[in-house]
Write a protein that holds these residues in place. Structure first.
Motif, PDB file in Angstrom:
ATOM      1  N   ARG A  65     -14.438  -3.731  -8.301  1.00 16.71           N
ATOM      2  CA  ARG A  65     -13.469  -4.119  -9.342  1.00 16.71           C
ATOM      3  C   ARG A  65     -12.279  -3.167  -9.367  1.00 16.71           C
ATOM      4  O   ARG A  65     -11.138  -3.593  -9.528  1.00 16.71           O
ATOM      5  N   PHE A  66     -12.541  -1.886  -9.198  1.00 20.93           N
ATOM      6  CA  PHE A  66     -11.440  -0.913  -9.139  1.00 20.93           C
ATOM      7  C   PHE A  66     -10.553  -1.175  -7.929  1.00 20.93           C
ATOM      8  O   PHE A  66      -9.325  -1.108  -8.016  1.00 20.93           O
ATOM      9  N   ASP A  67     -11.169  -1.486  -6.793  1.00 20.76           N
ATOM     10  CA  ASP A  67     -10.394  -1.811  -5.590  1.00 20.76           C
ATOM     11  C   ASP A  67      -9.537  -3.054  -5.822  1.00 20.76           C
ATOM     12  O   ASP A  67      -8.371  -3.103  -5.414  1.00 20.76           O
ATOM     13  N   ASN A  68     -10.102  -4.074  -6.473  1.00 17.65           N
ATOM     14  CA  ASN A  68      -9.344  -5.288  -6.776  1.00 17.65           C
ATOM     15  C   ASN A  68      -8.155  -4.977  -7.697  1.00 17.65           C
ATOM     16  O   ASN A  68      -7.048  -5.483  -7.477  1.00 17.65           O
ATOM     17  N   LEU A  69      -8.391  -4.168  -8.700  1.00 13.09           N
ATOM     18  CA  LEU A  69      -7.306  -3.784  -9.605  1.00 13.09           C
ATOM     19  C   LEU A  69      -6.214  -3.023  -8.873  1.00 13.09           C
ATOM     20  O   LEU A  69      -5.021  -3.247  -9.082  1.00 13.09           O
ATOM     21  N   GLU A  70      -6.634  -2.113  -7.996  1.00 12.90           N
ATOM     22  CA  GLU A  70      -5.670  -1.339  -7.218  1.00 12.90           C
ATOM     23  C   GLU A  70      -4.823  -2.260  -6.336  1.00 12.90           C
ATOM     24  O   GLU A  70      -3.601  -2.105  -6.247  1.00 12.90           O
ATOM     25  N   ASN A  71      -5.459  -3.240  -5.702  1.00  9.73           N
ATOM     26  CA  ASN A  71      -4.728  -4.191  -4.863  1.00  9.73           C
ATOM     27  C   ASN A  71      -3.766  -5.035  -5.687  1.00  9.73           C
ATOM     28  O   ASN A  71      -2.641  -5.328  -5.248  1.00  9.73           O
ATOM     29  N   GLN A  72      -4.174  -5.447  -6.881  1.00 10.62           N
ATOM     30  CA  GLN A  72      -3.295  -6.226  -7.752  1.00 10.62           C
ATOM     31  C   GLN A  72      -2.082  -5.397  -8.189  1.00 10.62           C
ATOM     32  O   GLN A  72      -0.965  -5.899  -8.228  1.00 10.62           O
ATOM     33  N   ILE A  73      -2.303  -4.139  -8.494  1.00  6.94           N
ATOM     34  CA  ILE A  73      -1.203  -3.256  -8.899  1.00  6.94           C
ATOM     35  C   ILE A  73      -0.237  -3.070  -7.739  1.00  6.94           C
ATOM     36  O   ILE A  73       0.983  -3.137  -7.915  1.00  6.94           O
ATOM     37  N   LYS A  74      -0.760  -2.872  -6.539  1.00  6.60           N
ATOM     38  CA  LYS A  74       0.104  -2.716  -5.364  1.00  6.60           C
ATOM     39  C   LYS A  74       0.915  -3.983  -5.114  1.00  6.60           C
ATOM     40  O   LYS A  74       2.094  -3.914  -4.764  1.00  6.60           O
ATOM     41  N   ALA A  75       0.296  -5.146  -5.301  1.00  8.00           N
ATOM     42  CA  ALA A  75       1.005  -6.414  -5.102  1.00  8.00           C
ATOM     43  C   ALA A  75       2.122  -6.573  -6.125  1.00  8.00           C
ATOM     44  O   ALA A  75       3.225  -7.022  -5.803  1.00  8.00           O
TER      45      ALA A  75
END
Length: 99
Positions: free
Chosen positions: A22-32
């Motif tokens: 979930r943290f990885d998904n959040l990080e990817n969303q923030i980068k996007a």
């Protein structure tokens, strides 16, 4: 000497791998979101500045707002115009005069 004070936190219903995912998904969303182009802040100008820019009176600016040639925006109790929209309106007015 660096001292790490880590506290164990227990979350029910989720294991460590799921939490990390979930943290990885959040990080990817923030980068996007950061990669998306940010809108440029629009310069707002007063009625007086708009009238001077267009070479007309404030009454004409008011009439053009009423007729839909210009778009006015209220900021609190003040009226402002987007500078880019004023330039676009000026070009449209000049094209009508030339036609």
């Amino acid at each position: 000497m660096v001292q790490n004070n880590l506290t164990a936190i227990q979350i029910q219903g989720i294991n460590a791998e799921q939490l990390l995912q979930r943290f990885d998904n959040l990080e990817n969303q923030i980068k996007a979101l950061q990669a998306q182009p940010q809108p440029q802040s629009e310069k707002l100008i007063t009625r007086d500045d708009t009238a001077k820019l267009l070479g007309v009176s404030i009454v004409t600016v008011h009439n053009w707002v009423k007729s839909g040639i210009l778009t006015a925006y209220r900021v609190g109790n003040k009226v402002r115009f987007k500078e880019s929209e004023v330039f676009n309106s000026l070009q449209a007015i000049n094209q009508k005069k030339g036609a």
